[in-house]
Design a protein around this motif. Sequence first.
Motif, short mmCIF file in Angstrom:
data_model
loop_
_atom_site.label_atom_id
_atom_site.label_comp_id
_atom_site.label_asym_id
_atom_site.label_seq_id
_atom_site.Cartn_x
_atom_site.Cartn_y
_atom_site.Cartn_z
N LEU A 61 -13.61 -14.95 -187.91
CA LEU A 61 -14.92 -14.42 -188.28
C LEU A 61 -14.78 -13.23 -189.22
O LEU A 61 -15.52 -13.11 -190.20
CB LEU A 61 -15.69 -14.02 -187.02
CG LEU A 61 -17.05 -13.35 -187.23
CD1 LEU A 61 -17.99 -14.26 -188.00
CD2 LEU A 61 -17.67 -12.95 -185.89
N GLN A 76 -16.15 -22.59 -196.28
CA GLN A 76 -16.57 -22.41 -194.89
C GLN A 76 -17.04 -23.73 -194.29
O GLN A 76 -16.78 -24.02 -193.13
CB GLN A 76 -17.70 -21.38 -194.82
CG GLN A 76 -17.26 -19.98 -195.23
CD GLN A 76 -18.39 -18.97 -195.10
OE1 GLN A 76 -19.09 -18.93 -194.10
NE2 GLN A 76 -18.57 -18.14 -196.12
N ASP A 163 -22.15 -27.94 -187.98
CA ASP A 163 -22.84 -26.97 -188.83
C ASP A 163 -24.30 -26.84 -188.39
O ASP A 163 -25.18 -26.56 -189.20
CB ASP A 163 -22.76 -27.42 -190.29
CG ASP A 163 -22.98 -26.26 -191.26
OD1 ASP A 163 -22.79 -25.10 -190.84
OD2 ASP A 163 -23.34 -26.52 -192.41
N ARG A 168 -23.84 -23.76 -182.71
CA ARG A 168 -23.65 -22.31 -182.63
C ARG A 168 -24.07 -21.76 -181.27
O ARG A 168 -23.55 -20.77 -180.79
CB ARG A 168 -24.42 -21.63 -183.76
CG ARG A 168 -23.86 -22.00 -185.13
CD ARG A 168 -24.71 -21.52 -186.30
NE ARG A 168 -24.27 -22.20 -187.52
CZ ARG A 168 -24.97 -23.12 -188.17
NH1 ARG A 168 -26.18 -23.44 -187.75
NH2 ARG A 168 -24.49 -23.70 -189.25
N SER A 286 -27.87 -20.47 -192.42
CA SER A 286 -27.00 -21.36 -191.66
C SER A 286 -26.91 -22.73 -192.29
O SER A 286 -25.94 -23.43 -192.15
CB SER A 286 -27.51 -21.49 -190.22
OG SER A 286 -28.78 -22.10 -190.22
N LEU A 418 -18.00 -19.21 -189.85
CA LEU A 418 -19.19 -18.52 -189.34
C LEU A 418 -19.82 -17.51 -190.29
O LEU A 418 -20.91 -17.01 -190.02
CB LEU A 418 -18.85 -17.82 -188.02
CG LEU A 418 -18.74 -18.71 -186.78
CD1 LEU A 418 -18.39 -17.88 -185.56
CD2 LEU A 418 -20.03 -19.48 -186.56
N ASP A 421 -23.29 -18.08 -191.17
CA ASP A 421 -24.22 -18.16 -190.05
C ASP A 421 -24.54 -16.81 -189.42
O ASP A 421 -25.15 -16.75 -188.35
CB ASP A 421 -23.64 -19.07 -188.95
CG ASP A 421 -23.29 -20.44 -189.49
OD1 ASP A 421 -24.07 -20.96 -190.30
OD2 ASP A 421 -22.23 -20.98 -189.12
N LEU A 425 -26.48 -15.77 -185.83
CA LEU A 425 -25.73 -15.15 -184.74
C LEU A 425 -26.33 -13.79 -184.37
O LEU A 425 -26.35 -13.41 -183.19
CB LEU A 425 -24.26 -14.99 -185.15
CG LEU A 425 -23.50 -16.31 -185.38
CD1 LEU A 425 -22.09 -16.02 -185.85
CD2 LEU A 425 -23.48 -17.14 -184.10
#
Length: 459
Positions: A61, A76, A163, A168, A286, A418, A421, A425
């Motif tokens: 990350l 990614q 994805d 997630r 995302s 990540l 995203d 998160l």
Amino acid sequence: MTTRTAPPETELKQPPSRTLPIAALALVITLVVQFIGQLDINVGVGSVIVFPMVWGLLLGLLVSVQKVKPLGLNVQKAAAALVGVAVMLLVARLAFNIGPSLPTLVDAGPALLLQEIGHLLGTVALALPLAVLLRMGKATVGATFSLDREPSFAMVSEKYGPDSDQYRGVLAMYVFGTLFGALFITLLTSFVANWHIFDPLAMAMGAGVGSGSMMAASSASIVAAHPGDQEAILGMAAVSNLITTVLGVYVGIYIALPLADRFYRVLTRRRAAPEAASPEPGAAVSAGAAPAAAPTDDLAANRAFREQAERASAEVKLPLWLSLPVLTVLGIGSASVAATSFSWRIVGGYAVLLALVLLGLALAKASRKISAIVWITTVGAYLSSPWFFAADALNSLVNSVDFLSIATIMLTLAGLSLGKDIPLLRRIGWKIIPVGLVAITASFLLSVVIAEFTLGLWS
């Protein structure tokens, strides 16, 4: 459950030249975190154990979000595509843990089998409504259909993709459970055990939540309250944990995950129209999407805008001839460090796992209605069971591959994917803490209550 498919226009093929750098980066991170090993942090009432796979996720990350040399969006997404194949290898390795214990499952009594309802559905009954109340979005489904141990990645990745918001959610719950699950269930079990209202064997069944560390921590607290029943408690907890692991794949795919998805849709149906008009925070990032509105009415500009949006939201696809060799090299390196030396038995073990994955994918393509995860689990469990003539030879090879070394690869790649995203998160953020606590509590207590009833019924 059917295998997830995407329209051709939403998929992009990734050139091998762009895949190898992310694979090399993942290999370096995996080897580093395997050398670091696990860290036990004593917090007074228990320990927080940070495994190499968590280090891999965190370091991946950090690399993904750093600004010195940013990882491109397609890079990614290539890492996320590799995760989707890595979970197949993880399931194949898990199947070889299941097979040798199948006779124990056959001999399990009705109390042991029925109490699994608590483990598999308790999270949906209580944690899912809480996550909806906290507005976790579609990540709610992945975070609450189970306690999200390793097999959960495979189930959600196959149905929604690596994805997706649902994936997630699995990742967030997995990290929470890995870091704090054992500590919390120790406190919870100690509290419940001191009520002295449940049979210690019923609590031992409740301890089998599908995680080895959480099961060990919970059963230790039960033994502390009932030292005279130590042997029976530890044995019952181990069998319950095994049953949760074995049944978890099938019940998760065909019952728990579809139920969680349907329940989520029912609870959020009144929000559906507003959310469609105003996407939830992080959705554009995302998915890698472009801005929500076309810039002008000019035809050429609108066409360019649509093409840019489609490319940004496209899912990168990697051919098996590329992804499987890449993951094999990563896996052999990780397993060799975990075993402290290179061995040709590790290579042989990976050859067996690769053959099982390819067979599972072929059977899924031929059957069309049964997912690759189910085929891999079922065939692998049979090949490693006492009922297969070559089980001893196959188990000897596969057991040389450390199960957690594959999880380390998977989570390292997940971490590298990540960066795109981060908004989602952040939106999950602290919300995973109350949701995770409720999920663990619901899984344990509901299972204990069912076990208490069934033990009395069949005593």
